[in-house]
Design an enzyme around this catalytic site. Structure first.
Site, PDB file in Angstrom:
ATOM      1  N   ASP A 101      33.929   7.399  16.393  1.00  0.00           N
ATOM      2  CA  ASP A 101      34.956   8.390  16.736  1.00  0.00           C
ATOM      3  C   ASP A 101      35.626   8.908  15.464  1.00  0.00           C
ATOM      4  O   ASP A 101      35.611   8.245  14.424  1.00  0.00           O
ATOM      5  CB  ASP A 101      36.010   7.779  17.674  1.00  0.00           C
ATOM      6  CG  ASP A 101      36.656   6.503  17.132  1.00  0.00           C
ATOM      7  OD1 ASP A 101      35.941   5.672  16.534  1.00  0.00           O
ATOM      8  OD2 ASP A 101      37.888   6.341  17.276  1.00  0.00           O
ATOM      9  N   GLU A 111      37.754   3.374  17.803  1.00  0.00           N
ATOM     10  CA  GLU A 111      38.443   2.570  16.781  1.00  0.00           C
ATOM     11  C   GLU A 111      39.800   3.164  16.463  1.00  0.00           C
ATOM     12  O   GLU A 111      40.785   2.452  16.295  1.00  0.00           O
ATOM     13  CB  GLU A 111      37.593   2.485  15.506  1.00  0.00           C
ATOM     14  CG  GLU A 111      38.078   1.444  14.491  1.00  0.00           C
ATOM     15  CD  GLU A 111      39.228   1.913  13.601  1.00  0.00           C
ATOM     16  OE1 GLU A 111      39.930   1.046  13.047  1.00  0.00           O
ATOM     17  OE2 GLU A 111      39.445   3.145  13.457  1.00  0.00           O
TER      18      GLU A 111
HETATM   19 ZN   LIG Z   1      38.277   4.481  10.185  1.00  0.00          ZN
END
Ligand SMILES: [Zn+2]
Length: 384
Positions: A73, A138
């Site tokens: 991401d 994340e």
């Molecule tokens: Zn990162």
């Protein structure tokens, strides 16, 4: 693989706009790169719709296993008109390759993928196995790493290299944890000319606010690398209109923890304070957390840390610093696994992560592949 082929893999990764979602498109692209190698075990591990983690395992199954981790991401590009390049084109100007994720962290992700592809292409004999752990989410809470850890994908790890943008001249071996929490105060509305008929949610919220600061300030141990425990109330809101006693108020706080204070210590104190205040008449406070992460203690003398420094020094000709990080990373989740291992962060990056005109030096990106290609076999050798 030619440098041009490595650069085009990074451009392709950046051209997939996986802004806090749609990591499956990234996972499918990476899986396609491994398709010519039937010995690579490719697994998609769903987290949510359009949000698949990707696990690829290669090498010698009987030996130790090293993890190579990168998140798929990226954060939102913000005001696209403020960029001098299209954030999802992967434009190159001189040595700089631009785009959202160029630094954080599609260059690191590309470099670990290419490392594995080159081992396969060159049929490099490996003493153990390498597991790519490509994660979702994340940036908003490490929930891809949490999912993979819960499903046992980190249980065989002997070491973990996270290709986050430390810059190749930094190896991160310890990191702060995070606790984001929210307090909702529920009162009872009434006309502000008759406050005795209501319960002021803001007044009750302030009881918590005034008490929590001194409690957190008592944690006066200082980590030599990370510093002290940090507690900040960053959001506060409440009330409905100027002539009504407020029925609701809330605050949110962000804490940056250190290994000396495991998160449970903090949870216990917050919960005890809320219980104490809720015992007072008319006080109703509710506490919740979002995606807390433990601090990563780490040992600067661990073989993986020292090897990462030596190899990066040799390949890049700089003096790699062994440092701590103020931010959490996927390692905090993977360290919950059954295995006992060292987790480090070392990866290509610039100081433009999460900013307009994010870029990566192409030279550094290509050097990162060389660092990982040397570090993996050296780590296996260190376990003999
Ligand atoms: Zn990162």
């Amino acid at each position: 693989m030619t440098p041009q082929a490595k650069i085009s893999i990074l451009q392709h990764l950046i051209q997939i706009p996986s802004v806090n979602d749609h990591e499956t498109d990234v996972a499918d692209y990476i899986a396609s790169l491994f398709a010519p190698y039937p010995d690579a075990k490719v697994e998609k591990v769903p987290f949510a719709k359009h949000r698949d983690n990707l696990v690829v395992t290669i090498g010698h199954a009987d030996g130790p296993q090293i993890g190579l981790c990168g998140h798929m991401d990226v954060v939102d590009p913000g005001d696209v008109s403020a960029w001098s390049q299209d954030p999802f084109a992967g434009e190159i100007v001189g040595d700089q390759l631009f785009g959202r994720g160029a630094s954080d962290m599609k260059s690191g992700l590309g470099a670990i993928v290419i490392t594995m592809l080159e081992f396969l292409e060159q049929q490099t004999p490996l003493k153990g196995s390498i597991r790519l752990l490509a994660t979702v989410g994340e940036e908003t809470g490490e929930y891809g790493a949490a999912k993979l850890t819960d499903e046992g994908y980190a249980d065989q790890l002997a070491g973990l290299i996270i290709a986050e943008p430390s810059g190749l001249d930094n190896v991160v071996y310890t990191a702060r944890g995070v606790i984001d929490y929210k307090i909702i105060s529920t009162g009872k509305a009434s006309h502000s000319a008759q406050p005795e008929k209501g319960v002021n949610a803001i007044d009750n919220l302030m009881k918590f606010y005034n008490a929590v600061g001194p409690i957190m300030a008592k944690h006066d141990q200082t980590d030599p690398v990370l510093g002290s425990l940090l507690h900040n109330v960053d959001l506060i809101s409440g009330g409905e209109q100027i002539n009504s006693i407020p029925a609701q108020a809330e605050l949110m706080a962000n804490m940056r923890t250190i290994p000396a204070y495991p998160n449970q210590v903090i949870y216990d104190e917050l919960e005890a304070l809320v219980a104490k205040l809720n015992a007072e008449p008319d006080v109703q406070l509710d506490l919740s957390y979002s995606y807390p992460e433990e601090a990563i203690p780490g040992d600067p003398d661990a073989p993986l840390v020292q090897l990462a420094k030596q190899i990066s020094d040799e390949i890049c000709g700089h003096d790699t610093k062994i440092v701590g990080s103020g931010g959490a990373n996927d390692g905090a989740e993977f360290l919950r696994a059954k295995a006992d291992f060292t987790s480090i962060e070392i990866g290509p990056g610039s100081n433009t992560s999460h900013q307009v005109d994010e870029y990566i030096s192409i030279k550094e990106y290509l050097q990162a592949v060389e660092v990982y290609k040397a570090l993996v076999p050296a780590f296996f050798d260190s376990l003999d």
